[in-house]
Structures are given as C-alpha cells and as structure tokens.
Scaffold this motif. Structure first.
Motif, mmCIF file in Angstrom:
data_model
loop_
_atom_site.group_PDB
_atom_site.id
_atom_site.type_symbol
_atom_site.label_atom_id
_atom_site.label_comp_id
_atom_site.label_asym_id
_atom_site.label_seq_id
_atom_site.Cartn_x
_atom_site.Cartn_y
_atom_site.Cartn_z
ATOM 1 N N ARG A 123 78.033 14.779 80.515
ATOM 2 C CA ARG A 123 76.972 14.753 79.509
ATOM 3 C C ARG A 123 76.605 13.314 79.183
ATOM 4 N N VAL A 158 60.000 13.748 79.429
ATOM 5 C CA VAL A 158 60.157 15.174 79.161
ATOM 6 C C VAL A 158 59.346 16.004 80.143
ATOM 7 N N GLY A 162 60.868 18.780 82.600
ATOM 8 C CA GLY A 162 60.418 20.167 82.551
ATOM 9 C C GLY A 162 59.865 20.612 83.894
ATOM 10 N N ASP B 104 72.152 23.845 71.620
ATOM 11 C CA ASP B 104 72.259 24.020 73.064
ATOM 12 C C ASP B 104 72.614 25.463 73.442
ATOM 13 N N GLY B 162 60.988 21.193 79.283
ATOM 14 C CA GLY B 162 61.710 19.937 79.431
ATOM 15 C C GLY B 162 62.507 19.612 78.188
ATOM 16 N N VAL B 165 65.597 21.928 77.839
ATOM 17 C CA VAL B 165 66.640 21.721 78.828
ATOM 18 C C VAL B 165 67.326 20.363 78.604
ATOM 19 N N MET B 166 66.599 19.420 78.080
ATOM 20 C CA MET B 166 67.207 18.134 77.752
ATOM 21 C C MET B 166 68.056 18.263 76.488
ATOM 22 N N LEU B 167 67.585 19.102 75.582
ATOM 23 C CA LEU B 167 68.410 19.407 74.409
ATOM 24 C C LEU B 167 69.729 20.016 74.845
ATOM 25 N N ARG B 168 69.643 20.890 75.805
ATOM 26 C CA ARG B 168 70.834 21.550 76.326
ATOM 27 C C ARG B 168 71.779 20.570 77.002
ATOM 28 N N ALA B 169 71.207 19.609 77.710
ATOM 29 C CA ALA B 169 72.042 18.693 78.482
ATOM 30 C C ALA B 169 72.611 17.567 77.622
ATOM 31 N N THR B 170 71.913 17.204 76.561
ATOM 32 C CA THR B 170 72.343 16.033 75.792
ATOM 33 C C THR B 170 72.676 16.337 74.344
ATOM 34 N N GLY B 171 72.162 17.447 73.827
ATOM 35 C CA GLY B 171 72.344 17.731 72.417
ATOM 36 C C GLY B 171 71.329 17.035 71.516
ATOM 37 N N ARG B 172 70.406 16.302 72.126
ATOM 38 C CA ARG B 172 69.429 15.564 71.325
ATOM 39 C C ARG B 172 68.145 16.384 71.145
ATOM 40 N N SER B 174 65.190 15.124 69.860
ATOM 41 C CA SER B 174 63.947 14.346 69.825
ATOM 42 C C SER B 174 63.060 14.594 71.036
ATOM 43 N N TYR B 175 63.670 14.923 72.164
ATOM 44 C CA TYR B 175 62.869 15.141 73.360
ATOM 45 C C TYR B 175 61.904 16.308 73.166
ATOM 46 N N THR B 178 59.101 15.260 70.544
ATOM 47 C CA THR B 178 58.107 14.322 71.077
ATOM 48 C C THR B 178 57.276 14.960 72.191
#
Lengths: 189, 189
Positions: A123, A158, A162, B104, B162, B165-172, B174-175, B178
């Motif tokens: 991660r 992003v 995606g 996530d 996007g 899936v980025m939330l899932r991978a990083t826990g963040r 903001s992606y 934005t």
DNA sequence: CCTGATTTGGACCAGGCCGTCCAGCGAGGG
DNA sequence: CCCTCGCTGGACGGCCTGGTCCAAATCAGG
C-alpha cells in the motif's frame, strides 16, 4: 539486514521478479502461486525463499516496487518536460498507446486493483507512486499556467487510474481515452 | 434449469449472498473462502452447493450481481432526475458521502478491481453496470444541454471509478473528491 | 587449490481449500 | 395422516499452497 549477493545471485533474483511480475499481470496476484513462479523461472523452492526470506509477501512487495518503477519509466522522457501543449499531447499519446497495447495485462491496473490492498508495505509503495506521479504532473500544469494546477494534475491522475482499471475489468479502451482527454481539457483548451 | 425454491430456501440463499458480499467487501474475493461464508451464515457446506450448484464461481457471480444492483441503488433517487445544477450537486454529495463512509470496503471497488476479472460472466455483469450507469448519467448531461454530453457522462463515470479504486488502494479520499469535481466542471460552470 | 559462503535442488510437511456424498429432517400438499 | 421433495448437517477426499529443511554443487578469493 541486507544480505550479501553475488552478481549471479542478483541476476537470479531479478529474473524471479521479472517473471513473477509478468505472471501476475496476466493472472493476477491471487491467481499466481509460488509454484507458477518457480516453473516459469526454472528455479527451485529454496531459491525463492533464499532471495525472498518472507516468502510470498516479500516477493509481492518486490513485484510492486518493480511495477511502480515501470509505470513511471514508460512515461519517460515525456513526463520530464510537460511545458507545452505539444509535449502534453505527446505524453498523452504515449500513455494511451502503451495501455492500449498492454490491454488488460497492465502493471498499473494490478498495482491499483490488487497489490495495493495486499499488505501495508505494498500500500505504501502504491501511495508513493501516486505522490511522485502527481508531483510530476503538477509541475507540468503549473508550467502551463492553468487555474488550480494541483487539482488539474490530480484529476488527470484519477482519470488514468479509472480508465486503466475499467480497461482491466471490461477490456474496453474508450474509458481511458475519454477520461484522459476530459482531464486534459483545461490544458489544451 | 430453474430450480424450485420455497420461500424459506430463497431467504437462505439471499442470506448467503448478503453475507458473502459483506465478507468480500472487507477481505476481497481472493481472501474469502467458502468456509468463511459458511461460518458467517451458520449454514452447512451442502447448503452452499445446494443454492450455488457450480460452487464458488456461482456464488461470486451472484455476489457480483448483488453488488452491481447495490451500486445503482444507493444513487437513487438522485440518479433519476439529473436535470438541474442543484440535483447534480445533491447527487454528487450523496455519492461522495456514501463512499467516504464505506472507505475501502466498497462494492464498486470490489467489482472493478477483482470480480470483473474473475470470469467472463462477472465481467459481463460489470460491463452492464457501466453501460446502464453511463446511460443514466448521459440522460442528465443531455438535459443540461452541455457540449458533448456523452463524453462528459463517460468522463464522470471514469472519475468515480478512479477515485474509488484509489481510495481502496490508498485509503485516501481526496482522489475521489477532486476527480469527481473535475468531471462535473462542464456541468456546473 | 583450498576453504568458507553463496547458490541450488528437491523431498517433505501441515494446513487450508473446493467439492462430493449420503443420511436425516421438516414442511406442505394430497 | 403420510409421502414426497426440498432443506440441512457434517464427514470425507484429493488437491494445491506456502513454507521448512538438509545436503549437494558452485563460486570467490586468498
């Protein structure tokens, strides 16, 4: 901590990482066993655990780092000089061409979809990749003098993410293309 | 082909799907075994194979369908009436709130990241989800009289994907925020 | 060429997994 | 009331997986 490796050992280790990355791109991390890696590299079980003492987790981490480096590498040299419309266009074409070519066997997709969740270490690797990538893009958007350059850079990232992951899930390319162009709109308008 | 199910049987089947979906959201499809599902539902092995004759693949497909329906359901009723800036804003807030809340452990992330690649059948489910979702969004962008409404709708979809899936991978988070706002920019400007 | 460390081979183990099987249970319709 | 058919329980087998272990081969360097 760091163990001594001869040139031969380092080469073998690299060979294992390369092959594992290749397998994982096509079959996914979950669908790739240590035995698969062993067979693909003509190595023995003991070698895997010799070069990756923590076993599978260790290998996955090495693959994640390898793939993360790869993701940035294929964008060079365009990524280094995003200062004009033309250079952005060239970068866009290179990215699109690359992922269309790879189809659903794509390092970035694997990273985002599977490896990111596999352990805290992987991660972190994914997080770092996003950070440096976003920073590079942000340098470009700032150079272009666009409004809210940081947001624009992040949105582009992003969109790529995606598009790639949807390409992976469906096999369709149009998502990446449309998303990327929409993200770039503020720059090329 | 269709087997007869009593009310009790249908309820049990539903209970299994619900629990499996829940488990898979947190541990991923690869990290969820039939035994886990069995334990979580207080059922027996024979029940799993009674209601899902093809075993694991069958269950995963049912979960994919369940989650796909869920993804659209949480956007109701806002998704049905994207005709004004205000309604788009409300939809945006609902989507964002939902995924921030889930973090996530998110059905959409699982679908896109894991289930899409697991079999041709699940891949089809994901493809259909994207198609109907995109069509709903496109109705809205057309109603708003924006330029290139189909591209805008698709770009919004890509941004959500996007971001999730980025939330899932990083826990963040903001992606997603934005990306979504960037996708909506043509509508709210 | 000798010696110690690195590299390699592969047997082996324990555990987990999916899927099969058969034997009881229970409900609902005739 | 009973009999059929769906529902449930759980033991079992075979397979694959990650991981351990030990001994042989190879190599580096003095």
């Amino acid at each position: 901590m760091t163990r001594t490796l001869t040139a031969k050992g380092a080469a073998t280790r690299q060979r294992i990482v390369d092959a594992a990355a290749q397998l994982i791109r096509t079959a996914g991390a979950a669908g790739t066993s240590l035995d698969d890696v062993r067979a693909a590299t003509a190595t023995s079980k003991s070698q895997l655990f010799h070069y990756f003492p923590d076993g599978r987790a260790d290998l996955l981490l090495a693959v994640a780092e390898h793939e993360a480096a790869q993701v940035l590498a294929v964008q060079r040299p365009w990524l280094d000089d995003l200062t004009t419309r033309e250079s952005w266009r060239q970068w866009r074409d290179a990215v699109l061409r690359h992922y269309v070519e790879l189809g659903d066997r794509c390092p970035l997709g694997v990273l985002t979809a599977e490896l990111g969740k596999s352990s805290p270490e992987t991660r972190a690797v994914v997080g770092e990749l996003y950070d440096t990538w976003e920073a590079e893009l942000a340098r470009g958007t700032q150079a272009m003098g666009v409004e809210r350059p940081l947001e624009v850079a992040r949105a582009i990232l992003v969109a790529i993410q995606g598009g790639v992951v949807m390409l992976r899930a469906t096999g369709r390319v149009s998502y990446l293309e449309t998303g990327l162009d929409a993200g770039l709109a503020p720059l090329l308008r």
